[in-house]
Design an enzyme around this catalytic site. Sequence first.
Site, mmCIF file in Angstrom:
data_model
loop_
_atom_site.group_PDB
_atom_site.id
_atom_site.type_symbol
_atom_site.label_atom_id
_atom_site.label_comp_id
_atom_site.label_asym_id
_atom_site.label_seq_id
_atom_site.Cartn_x
_atom_site.Cartn_y
_atom_site.Cartn_z
ATOM 1 N N ASP A 1 -25.944 -39.408 -15.458
ATOM 2 C CA ASP A 1 -26.954 -38.637 -14.717
ATOM 3 C C ASP A 1 -27.051 -37.222 -15.270
ATOM 4 O O ASP A 1 -28.148 -36.663 -15.385
ATOM 5 C CB ASP A 1 -26.596 -38.547 -13.226
ATOM 6 C CG ASP A 1 -26.738 -39.888 -12.526
ATOM 7 O OD1 ASP A 1 -27.016 -40.888 -13.231
ATOM 8 O OD2 ASP A 1 -26.547 -39.941 -11.309
ATOM 9 N N TRP B 1 -7.274 1.913 3.142
ATOM 10 C CA TRP B 1 -5.829 1.949 3.367
ATOM 11 C C TRP B 1 -5.570 1.662 4.847
ATOM 12 O O TRP B 1 -6.219 2.221 5.720
ATOM 13 C CB TRP B 1 -5.276 3.327 2.968
ATOM 14 C CG TRP B 1 -3.826 3.469 3.269
ATOM 15 C CD1 TRP B 1 -2.792 2.883 2.609
ATOM 16 C CD2 TRP B 1 -3.240 4.256 4.313
ATOM 17 N NE1 TRP B 1 -1.595 3.237 3.184
ATOM 18 C CE2 TRP B 1 -1.845 4.079 4.230
ATOM 19 C CE3 TRP B 1 -3.769 5.077 5.321
ATOM 20 C CZ2 TRP B 1 -0.961 4.709 5.113
ATOM 21 C CZ3 TRP B 1 -2.887 5.699 6.198
ATOM 22 C CH2 TRP B 1 -1.500 5.519 6.085
ATOM 23 N N ASP C 1 13.851 1.084 0.524
ATOM 24 C CA ASP C 1 12.513 1.566 0.139
ATOM 25 C C ASP C 1 12.613 2.952 -0.481
ATOM 26 O O ASP C 1 13.688 3.398 -0.936
ATOM 27 C CB ASP C 1 11.582 1.510 1.367
ATOM 28 C CG ASP C 1 10.118 1.300 0.995
ATOM 29 O OD1 ASP C 1 9.494 2.277 0.545
ATOM 30 O OD2 ASP C 1 9.604 0.176 1.123
ATOM 31 N N LYS D 1 10.354 -4.056 -5.011
ATOM 32 C CA LYS D 1 9.064 -3.814 -4.362
ATOM 33 C C LYS D 1 8.362 -2.799 -5.255
ATOM 34 O O LYS D 1 8.790 -1.651 -5.361
ATOM 35 C CB LYS D 1 9.262 -3.257 -2.962
ATOM 36 C CG LYS D 1 7.960 -2.870 -2.287
ATOM 37 C CD LYS D 1 8.215 -2.352 -0.888
ATOM 38 C CE LYS D 1 6.939 -1.822 -0.268
ATOM 39 N NZ LYS D 1 7.206 -1.164 1.014
ATOM 40 N N TRP D 2 7.300 -3.241 -5.934
ATOM 41 C CA TRP D 2 6.643 -2.455 -6.985
ATOM 42 C C TRP D 2 5.399 -1.800 -6.387
ATOM 43 O O TRP D 2 4.407 -2.468 -6.150
ATOM 44 C CB TRP D 2 6.277 -3.385 -8.142
ATOM 45 C CG TRP D 2 5.722 -2.712 -9.344
ATOM 46 C CD1 TRP D 2 4.555 -2.012 -9.426
ATOM 47 C CD2 TRP D 2 6.294 -2.690 -10.655
ATOM 48 N NE1 TRP D 2 4.369 -1.547 -10.710
ATOM 49 C CE2 TRP D 2 5.431 -1.960 -11.481
ATOM 50 C CE3 TRP D 2 7.458 -3.230 -11.206
ATOM 51 C CZ2 TRP D 2 5.681 -1.760 -12.835
ATOM 52 C CZ3 TRP D 2 7.708 -3.031 -12.552
ATOM 53 C CH2 TRP D 2 6.821 -2.293 -13.359
ATOM 54 N N ASP D 3 5.479 -0.501 -6.172
ATOM 55 C CA ASP D 3 4.418 0.201 -5.441
ATOM 56 C C ASP D 3 3.489 0.953 -6.404
ATOM 57 O O ASP D 3 3.819 1.144 -7.601
ATOM 58 C CB ASP D 3 5.089 1.191 -4.471
ATOM 59 C CG ASP D 3 4.263 1.464 -3.230
ATOM 60 O OD1 ASP D 3 3.062 1.172 -3.235
ATOM 61 O OD2 ASP D 3 4.835 1.996 -2.252
ATOM 62 N N ASN E 1 0.654 4.172 -5.552
ATOM 63 C CA ASN E 1 0.130 4.847 -4.363
ATOM 64 C C ASN E 1 -1.047 5.785 -4.555
ATOM 65 O O ASN E 1 -1.262 6.652 -3.701
ATOM 66 C CB ASN E 1 1.269 5.589 -3.671
ATOM 67 C CG ASN E 1 2.058 4.646 -2.782
ATOM 68 O OD1 ASN E 1 1.505 4.053 -1.868
ATOM 69 N ND2 ASN E 1 3.329 4.463 -3.074
ATOM 70 N N CYS F 1 2.737 -4.126 -4.461
ATOM 71 C CA CYS F 1 2.301 -3.281 -3.352
ATOM 72 C C CYS F 1 1.488 -2.145 -3.954
ATOM 73 O O CYS F 1 1.796 -1.669 -5.038
ATOM 74 C CB CYS F 1 3.554 -2.750 -2.647
ATOM 75 S SG CYS F 1 3.256 -1.456 -1.451
ATOM 76 N N ASP G 1 -0.129 -1.362 4.882
ATOM 77 C CA ASP G 1 0.787 -0.417 5.521
ATOM 78 C C ASP G 1 0.572 -0.387 7.025
ATOM 79 O O ASP G 1 1.303 0.288 7.737
ATOM 80 C CB ASP G 1 0.589 0.984 4.942
ATOM 81 C CG ASP G 1 1.412 1.190 3.685
ATOM 82 O OD1 ASP G 1 2.274 0.340 3.398
ATOM 83 O OD2 ASP G 1 1.199 2.196 2.983
HETATM 84 C C1 DGJ Z 1 3.541 2.676 0.383
HETATM 85 C C2 DGJ Z 1 4.053 1.324 0.795
HETATM 86 O O1 DGJ Z 1 3.015 0.478 1.137
HETATM 87 C C3 DGJ Z 1 5.051 1.524 1.936
HETATM 88 O O2 DGJ Z 1 5.478 0.274 2.422
HETATM 89 C C4 DGJ Z 1 6.190 2.338 1.432
HETATM 90 O O3 DGJ Z 1 6.877 1.647 0.422
HETATM 91 C C5 DGJ Z 1 5.697 3.673 0.911
HETATM 92 N N1 DGJ Z 1 4.630 3.509 -0.041
HETATM 93 C C6 DGJ Z 1 6.807 4.466 0.291
HETATM 94 O O4 DGJ Z 1 6.393 5.610 -0.295
#
Ligand code: DGJ
Length: 720
Positions: free
Chosen positions: A53, A186, A351, A461-463, A465, A510, A532
């Site tokens: 088809d 955020w 943390d 935990k790799w942030d 920001n 994160c 957060d």
């Molecule tokens: C942002 C993260 O989302 C929080 O959980 C925490 O780890 C803060 N940063 C720490 O500065």
Amino acid sequence: MMKPDAPLASVEIDEVSGTVLLRTTHSAYVVRVDRAAGMVRHVHWGAPLPLADAVMLPVWSEHDNSFAGRWDGVEEYPVDGGARFGVPALEVRFADGSSPLEPTVLEVDRRADDHVVVRLRDRTRPLAWFLHYRVPADGDVLERWTEFQHTGTDADGDILLLRYASAHWPLPHRPAWRAGSVHGGWCSEGRLERSVLPVGETVIGSRRGHTGHHANPWIALDAGEADEEHGEAWLVALATSGTWRLTAQHTAAGRAGVVAGEGHEGIELRLAPGASHRTPVSLALHTGHGLGQASRGFHHYLRTHVLPHPEELRPVLYNSWEATSFEVSEDNQLVLARRAADLGAELFVLDDGWFRGRDDDRAGLGDWTPHPERFPRGLRPLADEVHRLGMAFGLWVEPEMVNADSGLFRSHPDWVLHLPDRTPTELRNQLVLDFSRPEVTEWALAWLREVVAENAVDFLKWDFNRAFTEAGVHTAGPDARRVHVEHARGLYRVLDHLRTDFPHLRIEACAGGGGRVDAGILARTDQVWTSDNTDAVDRLTIQHGFSQLYPAGVMSAWVTDSPNPLTGRVVPLRFRFHSAMAGVLGIGGNLTRWTDTELAEAAELVRVYKDIRPVVQQGCQYRLLAPGEGPLAAVQYVSEDGGRAVVLVWRSNTAFGPPLPPLRLRGLDGEARYRCEETGLAWSGATLSGFGLPLPDLPPGDCASTLVRLRRVEEADSRA
Ligand code: DGJ
């Protein structure tokens, strides 16, 4: 003749007509390669159909007049050039300033049973582009990506890629189109919105250098009729963690399509002679069974083809952030660790605040050695004690950032994104390190290796920001801003090396909560910090948005204190747990302030979570009632083998009204019987989905919740 039970190849090609049929478990995608016209035309994406088809299907076109782009909306990879007036997937500028492309087809290269590449090149100019199509086994997700190659010599000069999409996904004709996506910010990620797709171009994306809280790289399209359980839906996503753009196009002629790619306007890539560039993968799925099935199809794909360790259950973690903020010390972390272990936590995460100079967010990022006053003996004694308590040890890091007040910035001020004549924009008092530079990623890899090895770290935990500003100085020239796409590639390289060097290491992505959730990062991490915002009621909305594409098994969710520090809302412990138990349960409250009664209740709820964890983390998810649409919100999970189901029900706000109606369940075997572990009553699957599960009375007042576990009853037992 093919045996009736022989599996059909996922890529079938009819050489005569140039038809390529991609077959997923429940759908078909058909393109036609027209060598004479130098075009790859889209024919069909939807219900399954046979190759016989597919070869006969006509290719739709616009009305042919001198004002129309005849093939707009149905070209597989529209370029800027010729009579094309829709959104281009590819737009370039050659060294002489010329842009229009004139594609010719080189070949259709069937790489494997599940992978085909259509090779194109410009008729006279030195650019080739290859359209990759792959059909991953067992599911309905298709993968597409594109490679570009400068085929010329120095005499041709560089080619600038202005738009370089991974794919264009054309959709069929429908009387109307609706688009669904998430937006927010955020602490308010994942707000789902579905609205009419207007004729024209609708763009969602990130210009921030990271995936973003404000949008997420996926879009769902339907004809305005689909709901959770019914109707056709198409879902398109992009596996990227940098700057990105999805453009949904709705043509006046009723066609829709999505162009998905890295970058944004003004973010250009330079291809030197001989160089090539490969886009990230764009993913897409069609289903005839509603928006819930579209999500489950993606969850299944991510688990089967993307996540590094889908078979592992994620541990119950404790995280120190909301309890001790920057004021961490060996002493206060030990107190928390002992309490967390008593509750049944399996992973303790230290943390922010553990490193030199980090007394608040104004200093220290970049100097990754333990804070001499807070951890005078280093981190190892804490890590050892955490291990002795039977938990894994996790550590917060933010490798892509630096504070101006740090040793690293004083020695390498040029490593940050900056422009010489512009004031550097500090956000959260920090600057972004340029991870497109190898010396920067090598530095990051070196200290990360040391910290992980010296402190027996099991989990990072790799942030990340802040968003990018002043991006792109180090490579002067027309593509100075390529860091918007190259930074994420540098990040991926660091993560890939780290995971190879430490195969036991698990990573949580994160970015100030859910600012970096995408299929690209999920290929290199094990879970993501969702938001957060830990208010258990707000979280239901955020989790609902998250679930549209991403599975519960990567959705990290903590139980924190009440009143919630962000919203001030008072929420019973049970509701807080039930909200977080819908994903990867964690605890983030200040346990030194919890009463003995609360600690005992929490320990019991952790025990229940461990019981339901395989169903929640690895099962199929059914969104029964969306938060905010009625008095209740409810989610159901069914285990992979169909033997167990878990239902979580929340009532955030109470109101006078009639008793709650039964909750109609999904995904059960109508013929089987299921015993409710809470009441002991057994019901048939047909009753539970047809009539519904009679709900237990919820406690009076706001923020009431319940958890129901169902187990399939064996034959003999069901007759009893
Ligand atoms: C942002 C993260 O989302 C929080 O959980 C925490 O780890 C803060 N940063 C720490 O500065």
